[in-house]
Design a protein around this motif. Sequence first.
Motif, PDB file in Angstrom:
ATOM      1  N   ALA A  16      -0.738   5.517  -0.025  1.00  0.00           N
ATOM      2  CA  ALA A  16      -0.186   5.749  -1.371  1.00  0.00           C
ATOM      3  C   ALA A  16       0.456   4.482  -1.935  1.00  0.00           C
ATOM      4  O   ALA A  16       0.251   4.118  -3.098  1.00  0.00           O
ATOM      5  N   ILE A  17       1.237   3.794  -1.100  1.00  0.00           N
ATOM      6  CA  ILE A  17       2.003   2.637  -1.582  1.00  0.00           C
ATOM      7  C   ILE A  17       1.087   1.445  -1.833  1.00  0.00           C
ATOM      8  O   ILE A  17       1.230   0.732  -2.831  1.00  0.00           O
ATOM      9  N   THR A  55      -0.095  13.906   2.899  1.00  0.00           N
ATOM     10  CA  THR A  55      -0.665  13.990   1.546  1.00  0.00           C
ATOM     11  C   THR A  55      -1.953  13.183   1.377  1.00  0.00           C
ATOM     12  O   THR A  55      -2.615  13.283   0.359  1.00  0.00           O
ATOM     13  N   GLU A  56      -2.315  12.338   2.350  1.00  0.00           N
ATOM     14  CA  GLU A  56      -3.515  11.500   2.188  1.00  0.00           C
ATOM     15  C   GLU A  56      -4.782  12.354   2.156  1.00  0.00           C
ATOM     16  O   GLU A  56      -4.910  13.313   2.938  1.00  0.00           O
ATOM     17  N   PRO A  57      -5.748  12.000   1.292  1.00  0.00           N
ATOM     18  CA  PRO A  57      -6.987  12.793   1.193  1.00  0.00           C
ATOM     19  C   PRO A  57      -7.696  12.988   2.537  1.00  0.00           C
ATOM     20  O   PRO A  57      -8.204  14.063   2.815  1.00  0.00           O
ATOM     21  N   TYR A  58      -7.693  11.969   3.389  1.00  0.00           N
ATOM     22  CA  TYR A  58      -8.366  12.071   4.696  1.00  0.00           C
ATOM     23  C   TYR A  58      -7.763  13.213   5.509  1.00  0.00           C
ATOM     24  O   TYR A  58      -8.473  14.034   6.085  1.00  0.00           O
ATOM     25  N   THR A  75       4.088  10.803  -4.571  1.00  0.00           N
ATOM     26  CA  THR A  75       3.923  11.925  -5.502  1.00  0.00           C
ATOM     27  C   THR A  75       2.780  11.671  -6.479  1.00  0.00           C
ATOM     28  O   THR A  75       1.929  12.536  -6.690  1.00  0.00           O
ATOM     29  N   VAL A  76       2.752  10.457  -7.066  1.00  0.00           N
ATOM     30  CA  VAL A  76       1.671  10.143  -8.017  1.00  0.00           C
ATOM     31  C   VAL A  76       0.318  10.149  -7.289  1.00  0.00           C
ATOM     32  O   VAL A  76      -0.665  10.679  -7.798  1.00  0.00           O
ATOM     33  N   ALA A  77       0.297   9.587  -6.082  1.00  0.00           N
ATOM     34  CA  ALA A  77      -0.955   9.524  -5.312  1.00  0.00           C
ATOM     35  C   ALA A  77      -1.462  10.936  -4.998  1.00  0.00           C
ATOM     36  O   ALA A  77      -2.651  11.221  -5.121  1.00  0.00           O
ATOM     37  N   PHE A  78      -0.537  11.821  -4.615  1.00  0.00           N
ATOM     38  CA  PHE A  78      -0.916  13.190  -4.252  1.00  0.00           C
ATOM     39  C   PHE A  78      -1.433  13.964  -5.464  1.00  0.00           C
ATOM     40  O   PHE A  78      -2.350  14.774  -5.356  1.00  0.00           O
ATOM     41  N   GLY A  79      -0.854  13.684  -6.634  1.00  0.00           N
ATOM     42  CA  GLY A  79      -1.211  14.464  -7.825  1.00  0.00           C
ATOM     43  C   GLY A  79      -2.278  13.840  -8.704  1.00  0.00           C
ATOM     44  O   GLY A  79      -2.552  14.345  -9.793  1.00  0.00           O
ATOM     45  N   PRO A  90      -6.212  12.751  -8.778  1.00  0.00           N
ATOM     46  CA  PRO A  90      -7.534  12.636  -8.144  1.00  0.00           C
ATOM     47  C   PRO A  90      -8.070  11.209  -8.285  1.00  0.00           C
ATOM     48  O   PRO A  90      -7.845  10.547  -9.304  1.00  0.00           O
ATOM     49  N   ASN A  91      -8.751  10.728  -7.259  1.00  0.00           N
ATOM     50  CA  ASN A  91      -9.336   9.374  -7.235  1.00  0.00           C
ATOM     51  C   ASN A  91      -8.294   8.280  -7.436  1.00  0.00           C
ATOM     52  O   ASN A  91      -8.570   7.237  -8.023  1.00  0.00           O
ATOM     53  N   PHE A  92      -7.081   8.521  -6.925  1.00  0.00           N
ATOM     54  CA  PHE A  92      -5.998   7.552  -7.070  1.00  0.00           C
ATOM     55  C   PHE A  92      -6.374   6.187  -6.496  1.00  0.00           C
ATOM     56  O   PHE A  92      -5.884   5.165  -6.959  1.00  0.00           O
ATOM     57  N   ASP A  93      -7.232   6.177  -5.465  1.00  0.00           N
ATOM     58  CA  ASP A  93      -7.559   4.923  -4.777  1.00  0.00           C
ATOM     59  C   ASP A  93      -8.773   4.201  -5.352  1.00  0.00           C
ATOM     60  O   ASP A  93      -9.361   3.351  -4.707  1.00  0.00           O
TER      61      ASP A  93
END
Length: 508
Positions: free
Chosen positions: A378-379, A115-118, A285-289, A291-294
């Motif tokens: 994500a974590i 699920t990571e953007p990379y 799940t939150v990270a995947f859904g 955008p720009n979570f990081d």
Amino acid sequence: MASGSGSGSLMWFRKGLRIHDNPALERAAQSTKFLYPVFIIDPHYMEPDPNAFSPGSKRAGLNRIRFLLQSLADLDLNLRKLGSRLLVLKGEPSQVLLRCLKEWDVKKLCFEYDTEPYYQALDIKVKDYASIAGIEVYSPVSHTLFNPADVIQKNGGRPPLSYQSFVKLAGQPSWASSPLSVTISSLPPVGDVGGCEISEVPTIKELGYGDIEQEWVAAFEKPKGDPSSFLKPATTTLSPYLKFGCLSSRYFYQCLQDVYRNVKRHTSPPVSLVGQLLWRDFFYTVAFGTPNFDRMTGNRICKQIPWNDNNELLVAWRDARTGYPWIDAVMIQLHKWGWMHHLARHSVACFLTRGDLFVHWEKGRDVFERLLIDSDWAINNGNWLWLSCSSFFYQYNRIYSPISFGKKYDPNGDYIKHFLPILKDMPKEYIYEPWTAPLSVQMKAKCIIGKDYPKPVVPHDSASKESRRKMAEAYSLNQKLNGKVSEEDLKKLRRKLEEDSEDTKQES
């Protein structure tokens, strides 16, 4: 040509570095003459960076790279027992992979979904090529208990933003009631590798790191426990194995359910081990859904806060020179071992951000991402959003004291003395606040504050009070503008806060 008949399968390992419960590997091994198990050493992740603040690459500290190499060596050993081996290649992953697919006449490509953007960007490139070349692609979700996309769909297209709502939506994993496939008796042989440059799993030295020996340890987080426990970790030490997928989270979940069935009493989520696995899936799940979570900018679930840009404070925190022995000891443990107890992580993260230094959480996230063996995209981002009170948790008045928090668990300061030997002779009544020790006591302890060990970079009482005030103003602005805070709004707020701070100083 490698397999001539075009009956080769390629298993691309990224995480999921295991044989048990590996649906991608199982599919790759089915109905195929040759199987090519591949791991690509990505220079972006593994190449030594002489300019980094600690030994390692641009992205990862040496402890994590060493753990990954050990995991790969173990995977290779397990593949060899089944009549196969790990083929290690080096280079930009999509380029290397496309070359292998052509050269080996592969008809089936299998890899675990990430699920990571990379990896999402990488996988689009690879899947596009495969579909043009007529190669079957199988990419199952097996790194998490649930498919994040399914949970988001159940929630009307948005990720649930609380643990409780996530658990309620997710329900029981669909695979949980039947046993997972955890044994493979043999694998098809590796075909001819043609002109592709294959190597064994490299050593740290062969990667170009010289002969560096460092103390290190690995760990799995769970709540409670003792954050000052260091000789015998107060946790299960499994988190890096889950991060790299050496241990299947799904298999671990089933094993825990078996244990729970056979005991009279056990803890329950969210504090139990199953609860911890669900937290992991929640953040995925939150990270995947999102955008720009990081990052803060453009992240719709993140409060916009005018963090300061003080590099000196960041470096003092990163390099264990804050003058607060509890904070500095935790940061030294992070540098040396690549791990610390999750409550210790909480206190140093709070101290850097909303507690005392008011430095941007992204800067702290970068340091953790580099140094933690078990750093997980994500974590790590989820926890920094949480601990900086930027998302998930909003009680910014609750601050971990850099003095009393550690003292509660370790009144004698044994943890501090272990990681900061300069303070080993400081009497226990001063070990958490050595700057308060009379000069005669400092001289006797052979540690003069300001010379042998730094004075505090900020006074905790006034700094935390100031941080609370800034958080209150930022929250008020976010509420007023319904979360739509621009860069210009933040600049104005920053100026206002600086002016207010000057007025306060003049008054006092």
